[in-house]
Design an enzyme around this catalytic site. Structure first.
Site, PDB file in Angstrom:
ATOM      1  N   ASP A   1      31.188  46.693  46.081  1.00 56.45           N
ATOM      2  CA  ASP A   1      30.959  47.559  47.255  1.00 56.45           C
ATOM      3  C   ASP A   1      30.151  47.924  48.086  1.00 56.45           C
ATOM      4  OD1 ASP A   1      33.298  48.723  48.909  1.00 56.45           O
ATOM      5  OD2 ASP A   1      33.610  49.910  48.004  1.00 56.45           O
TER       6      ASP A   1
ATOM      7  N   ASP B   1      34.972  50.564  50.031  1.00 55.30           N
ATOM      8  CA  ASP B   1      36.335  50.437  50.018  1.00 55.30           C
ATOM      9  C   ASP B   1      37.136  50.099  49.061  1.00 55.30           C
ATOM     10  OD1 ASP B   1      35.723  47.951  49.844  1.00 55.30           O
ATOM     11  OD2 ASP B   1      37.077  47.473  51.694  1.00 55.30           O
TER      12      ASP B   1
ATOM     13  N   ASP C   1      40.480  24.856  42.876  1.00 62.33           N
ATOM     14  CA  ASP C   1      42.127  25.493  42.270  1.00 62.33           C
ATOM     15  C   ASP C   1      42.987  24.715  41.499  1.00 62.33           C
ATOM     16  OD1 ASP C   1      43.129  28.002  41.477  1.00 62.33           O
ATOM     17  OD2 ASP C   1      44.280  27.449  42.377  1.00 62.33           O
TER      18      ASP C   1
ATOM     19  N   GLU D   1      39.718  22.531  38.587  1.00 63.71           N
ATOM     20  CA  GLU D   1      39.670  22.998  37.753  1.00 63.71           C
ATOM     21  C   GLU D   1      41.337  22.060  36.764  1.00 63.71           C
ATOM     22  OE1 GLU D   1      42.403  27.181  36.762  1.00 63.71           O
ATOM     23  OE2 GLU D   1      43.189  26.234  38.227  1.00 63.71           O
TER      24      GLU D   1
ATOM     25  N   HIS E   1      37.526  33.921  35.145  1.00 63.64           N
ATOM     26  CA  HIS E   1      38.535  35.135  36.060  1.00 63.64           C
ATOM     27  C   HIS E   1      39.758  35.141  35.460  1.00 63.64           C
ATOM     28  CE1 HIS E   1      39.644  31.798  38.375  1.00 63.64           C
ATOM     29  NE2 HIS E   1      40.520  32.685  38.547  1.00 63.64           N
ATOM     30  N   ASP E   2      40.215  33.807  34.484  1.00 61.67           N
ATOM     31  CA  ASP E   2      41.210  33.750  34.456  1.00 61.67           C
ATOM     32  C   ASP E   2      41.365  34.577  32.713  1.00 61.67           C
ATOM     33  OD1 ASP E   2      42.861  33.593  36.727  1.00 61.67           O
ATOM     34  OD2 ASP E   2      42.037  31.034  36.765  1.00 61.67           O
TER      35      ASP E   2
HETATM   36  C1  NOJ Z   1      43.871  29.319  39.108  1.00 60.27           C
HETATM   37  C2  NOJ Z   1      43.396  30.443  39.694  1.00 60.27           C
HETATM   38  O1  NOJ Z   1      42.237  31.021  38.664  1.00 60.27           O
HETATM   39  C3  NOJ Z   1      43.902  31.440  39.151  1.00 60.27           C
HETATM   40  O2  NOJ Z   1      43.566  32.806  39.227  1.00 60.27           O
HETATM   41  C4  NOJ Z   1      45.469  31.428  40.121  1.00 60.27           C
HETATM   42  O3  NOJ Z   1      46.070  32.420  39.770  1.00 60.27           O
HETATM   43  C5  NOJ Z   1      45.939  30.151  39.619  1.00 60.27           C
HETATM   44  N1  NOJ Z   1      44.720  29.094  39.534  1.00 60.27           N
HETATM   45  C6  NOJ Z   1      46.714  30.000  41.143  1.00 60.27           C
HETATM   46  O4  NOJ Z   1      46.097  29.502  42.494  1.00 60.27           O
END
Ligand code: NOJ
Length: 543
Positions: A24, A28, A202, A244, A318-319
């Site tokens: 950052d 913020d 995505d 993805e 990140h998921d």
């Molecule tokens: C996959 C993304 O990596 C995830 O973070 C997101 O919530 C879903 N697709 C929906 O876009």
């Protein structure tokens, strides 16, 4: 047969940045593009070739930017287009390309297209989205949203439901409509002209859906749509594209990553990531980690795509949970196991992805429920509490699979808020930042960071890492992950212990006297024995 020319992205290592948690620059509490620019020297030192930037487009941030309301602008929390141009240019100076994260299955419900579309059935943008007639309260079919509840939302003005496979603020785009497709291609070309190095796409496996028959992933129109998009856009430049695709099988991956370049460079497939969940259930329904199966999944993908496609190599994003917490030991052997996992994945064929903080061995967190921010996790908590699940059980699932594990701020140093922000961070920091941080890693020659640096450098030096055939060893072994990579000239052994006790096996004699290219203990030898989480790469010449 003449060998096909290696593409730049086949030798590359890609680093994923989750911008809101990276750095950052304006206090913020949210990471931003200027923050990334400031940290480019750090990434250059690591040696990566490209950054996959999770979405920074204008967005109401319902799903942290995966809900885009303007594909051709930057969200003010991250900066503006001038900052983006600066990032692209500064990256270029350092040999780092920028990969944008395109969310093309859905937009935000605040995108002007949707604001128009929901006005009436006659609106020219109505058909940009997926609508079905119905009666309020009676859903068109049983499709569920990935973020809990039905995948349909009623719009009284139209007397119709719209489809949203994710949150109610993420309406699905209608790829059947050629006007929508053209608008998407124009937008992609606009980014290509701005100088980006590629795209991550995505949930791309959802765009060819057959909604009425509830076939969402790998639908009948998926590959025709990708081929059309690719020929109108990606093929204009020397880009990397990664889709993805949770549903991908090797047979599908041949199409996606066909070496003729007709679709994408590669896909993220997740077969190795979902083994520790109960079959047919949700990711929250935990099951023991089947190590032998895990190895076999890698063998399958490594061998199937050899010369027919291209793998992406990753253990987190990140998921997903933090790699060292998921597959290693994030306590006593955190450093050893993080390096071991890196050795295991970077020894394979494909393009390795490093998720921010992985190079520091950042770990999962255990927060109180009020400290979490992720829509998926919070919706699940609410739904399961209502259904009467034990709170303890829900929290166990969150500690192990919650997406916020990966989204806590990058740990830069031991100062307040891990040196991530001078304000209040949008999500709490992992309290272990006083021990685990980049400042420490940069001065410590034995750090996980320096180990990754070496692995990345090896990828540039050792051709066998790029083109070698993958062969598993000790396939049924419950502790050891071992495989070889072989090309005409050389043979490489990747030998890893996934357990916290010493293991001794008999290695084929050819490895005696092999050159240890890298290892996570100072005096590793290819003598068959491995200490807790020990890993090494060993090379021999052939013939
Ligand atoms: C996959 C993304 O990596 C995830 O973070 C997101 O919530 C879903 N697709 C929906 O876009």
């Amino acid at each position: 047969m003449e060998k096909e020319q290696t593409k730049w992205w086949q030798k590359a290592v890609i680093y994923q940045i989750y911008p809101r948690s990276f750095y950052d620059s304006n206090a913020d509490g949210i990471g931003d593009l200027q923050g990334i620019i400031r940290k480019l020297p750090y990434l250059q030192e690591l040696g990566i070739d490209a950054i996959w930037l999770s979405p920074v487009f204008r967005s109401p941030q319902d799903d942290n930017g995966y809900d885009i309301s303007d594909y051709q602008d930057i969200d003010p929390i991250f900066g503006n287009l001038a900052d983006m141009d600066e990032l692209i240019a500064e990256g270029k100076k350092r040999g780092i390309r920028i990969i944008m994260d395109l969310v093309l299955n859905h937009s935000s419900d605040e995108h002007p297209w949707f604001l128009e579309a929901k006005k009436s059935r006659e609106n020219p943008y109505h058909d940009f989205y997926v609508w079905r007639d119905g009666v309020e309260g009676e859903y068109p079919n049983d499709l569920k949203s990935a973020f809990c509840g039905p995948a349909w939302e009623w719009v009284p003005e139209c007397g119709q439901y719209y489809l949203h496979q994710f949150s109610v603020k993420q309406p699905d785009l209608n790829w059947e409509n050629p006007k929508l497709r053209q608008a998407v291609y124009d937008m992609i070309n606009w980014w290509i002209d701005r100088g980006v190095g590629g795209f991550r796409l995505d949930v791309i496996d959802l765009i060819g859906k057959d909604t009425d028959n509830c076939v969402m992933a790998e639908g009948p129109m998926l590959h025709p749509f990708i081929r059309e998009m690719s020929s109108h856009t990606f093929q204009r430049a020397d880009l990397v594209t990664v889709g993805e695709a949770w549903s991908a099988t090797p047979e599908r991956a041949f199409l996606y990553s066909n070496p003729d370049g007709s679709e994408l460079s590669m896909v993220f497939q997740f077969e190795h990531m979902v083994l520790d969940q109960q079959p047919g259930k949700e990711k929250w329904d935990l099951a023991p980690f089947p190590f032998v199966k895990f190895k076999k999944v890698f063998t399958k993908w490594q061998q199937a795509l050899y010369q027919k496609g291209w793998n992406s190599l990753f253990l987190d994003n990140h998921d997903l949970p933090r790699a060292v917490s998921h597959f290693g030991n994030d306590e006593k052997y955190r450093v050893e196991s993080a390096k071991m996992l890196a050795t295991m994945i970077h020894g394979m064929q494909g393009t390795p992805y490093i998720y921010q903080g992985e190079e520091l061995g950042m770990t999962n967190v255990r927060f109180d429920i009020e400290e979490y921010r992720d829509i998926e996790l919070l919706n699940m908590y609410k739904e399961r509490m209502e259904k009467g699940y034990e709170e303890q059980e829900i929290m166990r699932s969150i500690y192990s699979k919650g997406r916020d594990n990966a989204r806590t701020p990058m740990q830069w140093d031991e100062s307040a808020n891990a040196g991530f922000t001078e304000g209040t961070p949008w999500i709490r920091c992992n309290p272990n930042y006083t021990l685990i941080n980049a400042q420490e890693a940069l001065v410590n020659q034995d750090s996980i960071f320096h180990y990754y640096q070496k692995l990345i450098a090896l990828r540039k030096q050792e051709a066998v890492l790029i083109d070698g055939w993958y062969e598993p060893l000790m396939e049924e072994d419950e502790n050891i992950f071992a495989y070889t990579r072989t090309n005409e000239l050389e043979k490489l052994l990747v030998y890893c212990n996934f357990g916290d006790t010493t293991q001794t096996r008999t290695l084929p004699e050819e490895w005696n006297g092999g050159e240890v290219l890298i290892s996570n203990y100072p005096d590793s030898k290819p003598d068959g024995s491995l200490r807790p989480y020990e890993a090494m790469m060993v090379k021999i010449k052939r013939g």
